[in-house]
Design an enzyme around this catalytic site. Structure first.
Site, PDB file in Angstrom:
ATOM      1  N   THR A   1      10.632 -32.242 -22.288  1.00  0.00           N
ATOM      2  CA  THR A   1      12.040 -31.856 -22.260  1.00  0.00           C
ATOM      3  C   THR A   1      12.210 -30.447 -21.691  1.00  0.00           C
ATOM      4  O   THR A   1      13.114 -30.197 -20.890  1.00  0.00           O
ATOM      5  CB  THR A   1      12.667 -31.950 -23.669  1.00  0.00           C
ATOM      6  OG1 THR A   1      12.428 -33.263 -24.178  1.00  0.00           O
ATOM      7  CG2 THR A   1      14.147 -31.682 -23.639  1.00  0.00           C
ATOM      8  N   CYS A   2      11.341 -29.543 -22.079  1.00  0.00           N
ATOM      9  CA  CYS A   2      11.418 -28.167 -21.563  1.00  0.00           C
ATOM     10  C   CYS A   2      11.162 -28.153 -20.056  1.00  0.00           C
ATOM     11  O   CYS A   2      11.885 -27.494 -19.303  1.00  0.00           O
ATOM     12  CB  CYS A   2      10.408 -27.278 -22.276  1.00  0.00           C
ATOM     13  SG  CYS A   2      10.652 -27.147 -24.063  1.00  0.00           S
ATOM     14  N   ALA A   3      10.138 -28.885 -19.624  1.00  0.00           N
ATOM     15  CA  ALA A   3       9.836 -28.961 -18.200  1.00  0.00           C
ATOM     16  C   ALA A   3      11.018 -29.535 -17.428  1.00  0.00           C
ATOM     17  O   ALA A   3      11.367 -29.036 -16.351  1.00  0.00           O
ATOM     18  CB  ALA A   3       8.579 -29.810 -17.978  1.00  0.00           C
TER      19      ALA A   3
END
Length: 166
Positions: A59-61
């Site tokens: 999700t962060c990526a």
């Protein structure tokens, strides 16, 4: 303190995000070349702070990829992707992905960014890392939009953040 969830389980942060209409707290973060960056380096541009736990999660990526794509369409706007990841990991990720429209910054040295913005996790499995948040600043470094994503595994509301720039 704010409470968000990680896969439905409550997790607490160290405080609350800055309110809209106030001057953003200054910060000192580490760039991928190990230089120091502060809020003053971005005065005169609108700034999107894309804050997340770690670029090594899906999700962060994805948030970095999405803001990179959107940033290419923005005039006089800097997108700063901020986590406690080491600058080397942030640099490696952006290079591998070919991301050139965002700037990665790390809060690994002292964690003061997370503390002053009230978004450091104080409990749970990600304790010490940053909550997923978006803070948008106008060219005078005044907060014009904030979002603390209520479920850590979900992406931020990109459109609402970018619409705040209009």
């Amino acid at each position: 303190m704010a409470t968000v969830t990680l896969k439905g389980n409550p997790v607490t942060t160290s405080g609350e995000l800055p309110k809209t209409g106030v001057d953003a707290p200054n910060f000192k973060l580490v760039a991928t070349d190990l230089s120091s960056k502060s809020l003053n380096d971005y005065l005169g541009s609108t700034v999107v702070l894309n804050i997340f736990p770690s670029v090594d999660t899906g999700t962060c990526a994805q948030s970095v990829r999405t803001f990179n794509e959107k940033a290419s369409q923005l005039d006089n706007t800097k997108v700063l992707c901020i986590s406690k990841d080491l600058p080397f990991a942030l640099s490696r990720f952006c290079a591998a992905e070919g991301l050139e429209n965002v700037e990665s910054l790390s809060d690994f040295r002292d964690g003061n960014f997370g503390k002053s913005y009230g978004l450091t996790f104080v409990d749970g499995p990600l304790e010490g890392l940053h909550s997923r948040c978006v803070v948008v600043l106008n060219k005078d470094a005044e907060v014009i939009y904030t979002e603390q994503v209520s479920e850590i595994t979900e992406e931020p509301n990109y459109e609402a953040a970018l619409n705040s720039l209009s």
